[in-house]
Design a protein around this motif. Structure first.
Motif, short mmCIF file in Angstrom:
data_model
loop_
_atom_site.label_atom_id
_atom_site.label_comp_id
_atom_site.label_asym_id
_atom_site.label_seq_id
_atom_site.Cartn_x
_atom_site.Cartn_y
_atom_site.Cartn_z
N PRO A 9 0.53 -1.23 0.15
CA PRO A 9 -0.35 -0.36 0.19
C PRO A 9 0.65 0.80 0.39
CG PRO A 9 -0.69 -1.58 1.58
CD PRO A 9 0.55 -2.05 1.24
N CYS A 10 0.36 2.16 -0.88
CA CYS A 10 1.32 3.25 -1.08
C CYS A 10 0.27 4.56 -0.66
CB CYS A 10 1.52 3.36 -2.14
SG CYS A 10 3.15 2.50 -2.74
N TYR A 11 0.69 5.58 -0.43
CA TYR A 11 -0.52 6.95 0.01
C TYR A 11 1.38 7.77 0.01
CZ TYR A 11 -3.21 11.37 1.58
OH TYR A 11 -3.35 12.02 0.67
N ASN A 12 1.33 9.04 -0.56
CA ASN A 12 2.51 9.74 -1.25
C ASN A 12 3.42 9.83 -0.71
OD1 ASN A 12 0.29 11.72 -1.99
ND2 ASN A 12 -0.06 12.58 0.09
N ALA A 18 10.74 3.02 -5.31
CA ALA A 18 11.92 2.65 -5.79
C ALA A 18 13.15 2.34 -4.51
CB ALA A 18 12.75 3.59 -6.43
N LEU A 19 12.79 3.06 -3.80
CA LEU A 19 13.82 2.47 -2.67
C LEU A 19 13.26 0.80 -1.98
CD1 LEU A 19 14.22 5.07 -0.67
CD2 LEU A 19 16.57 4.58 -2.09
N PHE A 20 12.11 0.73 -2.40
CA PHE A 20 11.31 -0.27 -1.80
C PHE A 20 11.74 -2.08 -2.83
CE2 PHE A 20 8.34 -3.71 -1.69
CZ PHE A 20 8.49 -3.88 -0.50
N TYR A 21 11.71 -1.09 -4.04
CA TYR A 21 11.93 -1.66 -5.01
C TYR A 21 13.14 -2.59 -5.14
CZ TYR A 21 12.43 -3.83 -9.88
OH TYR A 21 12.73 -4.16 -11.46
N ARG A 22 14.44 -1.66 -5.05
CA ARG A 22 15.45 -2.20 -4.77
C ARG A 22 15.85 -2.92 -3.47
NH1 ARG A 22 16.44 2.84 -7.32
NH2 ARG A 22 17.00 3.67 -4.85
N ASP A 96 5.05 -2.58 3.82
CA ASP A 96 4.88 -1.19 4.36
C ASP A 96 6.06 -0.81 3.01
OD1 ASP A 96 2.63 -0.97 5.81
OD2 ASP A 96 3.90 0.06 7.52
N VAL A 97 5.22 0.22 2.39
CA VAL A 97 6.35 0.91 1.68
C VAL A 97 7.47 1.35 2.22
CG1 VAL A 97 5.54 2.99 1.12
CG2 VAL A 97 6.50 1.82 -1.29
N ASP A 98 8.15 2.33 2.94
CA ASP A 98 8.46 3.16 3.35
C ASP A 98 9.81 1.88 4.31
OD1 ASP A 98 7.40 1.95 6.56
OD2 ASP A 98 6.46 3.73 6.96
N LEU A 99 9.98 0.53 4.11
CA LEU A 99 10.81 -0.17 4.26
C LEU A 99 10.68 -0.35 6.44
CD1 LEU A 99 13.74 0.84 1.91
CD2 LEU A 99 12.49 -1.28 2.23
N GLN A 100 9.77 0.16 6.76
CA GLN A 100 9.79 -0.56 8.21
C GLN A 100 9.57 -1.88 8.46
OE1 GLN A 100 7.16 1.97 11.07
NE2 GLN A 100 6.63 3.15 9.22
N ALA A 157 1.53 -5.21 16.57
CA ALA A 157 1.40 -6.31 15.67
C ALA A 157 1.58 -5.80 14.37
CB ALA A 157 0.07 -7.30 15.59
N ARG A 158 2.09 -6.17 13.28
CA ARG A 158 2.19 -5.54 11.94
C ARG A 158 1.44 -5.66 10.75
NH1 ARG A 158 5.04 -0.92 11.90
NH2 ARG A 158 5.71 -1.32 9.63
N ASP A 159 1.68 -5.20 9.88
CA ASP A 159 0.95 -5.70 8.93
C ASP A 159 1.59 -6.84 8.06
OD1 ASP A 159 -2.07 -4.80 9.09
OD2 ASP A 159 -0.79 -2.59 8.79
N TYR A 160 3.06 -6.23 8.64
CA TYR A 160 4.17 -7.40 8.10
C TYR A 160 3.80 -9.05 7.75
CZ TYR A 160 8.73 -8.59 5.73
OH TYR A 160 9.63 -9.00 5.73
N ARG A 161 3.24 -9.90 7.11
CA ARG A 161 2.50 -10.73 7.53
C ARG A 161 2.75 -11.72 6.33
NH1 ARG A 161 -0.58 -13.41 10.78
NH2 ARG A 161 -1.01 -11.14 12.36
#
Length: 192
Positions: A9-12, A18-22, A96-100, A157-161
């Protein structure tokens, strides 16, 4: 070959796309060795910046990358649900896209799945750096949920699953309007 659907999921988040993709594609040697194909689903939740533009650049480079773009901001729960509906994978992971949510954990998470778990979940073990009032209310929330609900939810709990298709299909069969995904993860009752 098995297929892994990665829901992001992405919002702004134009700077993070691109960082996440790498970071995610650093796992390509692992995926190749284990015969796992990748499907990367960016879910744009009505961003007002260049998030969609940045994802489209990746789509031009890599046919594994896809986008779902909402007409406006509907919230992360809606974005996660749209990703689950669109996913085709034998395995599905939300990140999460922010690399958390470090993509480097995926090989370890797969090891647990292959030991017979339907879901491998992550959780925050420390709230360091978070404002004290937010930490207080987060802890109180999980404490209250344990008291009033029979659904098990872990504090932090995180959504990372990472989940099996069987678990994803069970989640999708629940046609809730106001979704609380962390609660649904626990409610469907799979081995986590």
């Amino acid at each position: 070959m098995s297929l892994l659907s990665v829901i992001v999921p992405c919002y702004n988040e134009e700077e993070s796309v691109a960082l996440f993709y790498r970071e995610l594609t650093k796992n390509d040697p692992f995926f190749k060795e284990k015969e796992i194909e990748l499907e990367l689903l960016y879910i744009d939740d009505g961003s007002k910046d260049g998030t969609v533009r940045e994802v489209k650049k990746l789509i031009e480079q890599d046919p594994r990358v896809h986008i779902i773009s909402f007409s406006r901001n509907f919230g992360k729960e809606a974005a996660m649900f749209a990703g689950l509906e669109k996913s085709r994978g034998d395995y599905v992971v939300m990140m999460d896209v922010d690399l958390q949510d470090p993509p480097s954990l995926l090989p370890e998470m797969f090891e647990w799945i292959w030991q017979g778990y339907d879901s491998v979940a992550t959780r925050r073990v420390t709230r360091k750096g978070e404002p004290p009032i937010r930490s207080f209310f987060a802890r109180r929330f999980y404490h209250l949920m344990k008291k009033i609900s029979q659904t098990e939810m872990m504090d932090g709990a995180r959504d990372y699953r990472l989940m099996t298709r069987q678990m994803v299909d069970a989640i999708l069969s629940m046609r809730e309007y106001n979704r609380f995904t962390k609660g649904i993860f626990g409610w469907v009752g799979f081995k986590t």
